[in-house]
Design a protein around this motif. Sequence first.
Motif, mmCIF file in Angstrom:
data_model
loop_
_atom_site.group_PDB
_atom_site.id
_atom_site.type_symbol
_atom_site.label_atom_id
_atom_site.label_comp_id
_atom_site.label_asym_id
_atom_site.label_seq_id
_atom_site.Cartn_x
_atom_site.Cartn_y
_atom_site.Cartn_z
ATOM 1 N N ALA A 64 0.983 -1.242 0.022
ATOM 2 C CA ALA A 64 0.044 0.016 0.067
ATOM 3 C C ALA A 64 0.819 1.297 0.039
ATOM 4 C CB ALA A 64 -1.106 -0.113 1.094
ATOM 5 N N ILE A 119 -7.821 3.807 -0.071
ATOM 6 C CA ILE A 119 -7.837 3.307 -1.270
ATOM 7 C C ILE A 119 -6.699 2.652 -1.642
ATOM 8 C CG2 ILE A 119 -7.504 4.345 -3.702
ATOM 9 C CD1 ILE A 119 -9.383 6.762 -3.008
ATOM 10 N N ARG A 120 -5.542 3.122 -1.164
ATOM 11 C CA ARG A 120 -4.245 2.329 -1.189
ATOM 12 C C ARG A 120 -4.465 0.824 -0.789
ATOM 13 N NH1 ARG A 120 1.109 5.084 -1.590
ATOM 14 N NH2 ARG A 120 0.544 7.221 -2.432
ATOM 15 N N ALA A 131 -7.102 -0.789 0.128
ATOM 16 C CA ALA A 131 -8.163 -1.580 -0.742
ATOM 17 C C ALA A 131 -7.398 -2.358 -2.190
ATOM 18 C CB ALA A 131 -9.328 -0.778 -1.203
ATOM 19 N N ARG A 132 -6.625 -1.248 -2.716
ATOM 20 C CA ARG A 132 -6.156 -1.769 -3.978
ATOM 21 C C ARG A 132 -4.905 -2.761 -3.547
ATOM 22 N NH1 ARG A 132 -3.229 1.711 -8.687
ATOM 23 N NH2 ARG A 132 -2.844 0.004 -10.068
ATOM 24 N N ALA A 133 -4.195 -2.737 -2.563
ATOM 25 C CA ALA A 133 -3.228 -3.629 -2.123
ATOM 26 C C ALA A 133 -3.947 -4.918 -1.741
ATOM 27 C CB ALA A 133 -2.505 -3.116 -0.800
ATOM 28 N N ASP A 193 -6.597 -6.034 -3.006
ATOM 29 C CA ASP A 193 -7.462 -6.245 -4.102
ATOM 30 C C ASP A 193 -8.879 -6.686 -3.724
ATOM 31 O OD1 ASP A 193 -7.977 -6.874 -6.910
ATOM 32 O OD2 ASP A 193 -7.605 -8.940 -6.668
ATOM 33 N N THR A 194 -9.556 -5.872 -3.081
ATOM 34 C CA THR A 194 -10.751 -5.752 -2.471
ATOM 35 C C THR A 194 -11.333 -4.396 -2.678
ATOM 36 O OG1 THR A 194 -9.927 -7.057 -0.664
ATOM 37 C CG2 THR A 194 -11.877 -5.851 -0.130
ATOM 38 N N PRO A 195 -12.487 -4.332 -3.047
ATOM 39 C CA PRO A 195 -13.368 -3.043 -3.349
ATOM 40 C C PRO A 195 -13.303 -2.343 -2.061
ATOM 41 C CG PRO A 195 -14.686 -4.906 -4.109
ATOM 42 C CD PRO A 195 -13.469 -5.742 -3.357
ATOM 43 N N LEU A 196 -13.226 -1.071 -2.033
ATOM 44 C CA LEU A 196 -13.085 -0.128 -0.999
ATOM 45 C C LEU A 196 -14.490 -0.143 -0.123
ATOM 46 C CD1 LEU A 196 -11.951 2.301 0.515
ATOM 47 C CD2 LEU A 196 -12.782 3.719 -1.081
#
Length: 77
Positions: free
Chosen positions: A39, A62-63, A65-67, A69-72
């Motif tokens: 993240a 947001i970082r 969630a992306r790390a 691989d999950t929707p925010l």
Amino acid sequence: MPSASPPDWVVAHRRAIGEHIRASRREKRLSQERLAELAGIDRQAVNRIEQGHQAAYIDTLIRIARALDTPLADLVR
């Protein structure tokens, strides 16, 4: 002048978000350190967010969630 403490319902929701992040991280078998690396934040921040001791900026969420691989939305529900 220090700002007032947030209401209890805000703190409770912050803790719930931290629990969702922790559950997702564990499901993905990631350490706090690895999530922090992915993240682009420090491990202590991950710990404080998971514990509900720190309010996270939306950019940080947001970082994370992306790390993960999950929707925010799954983290903040």
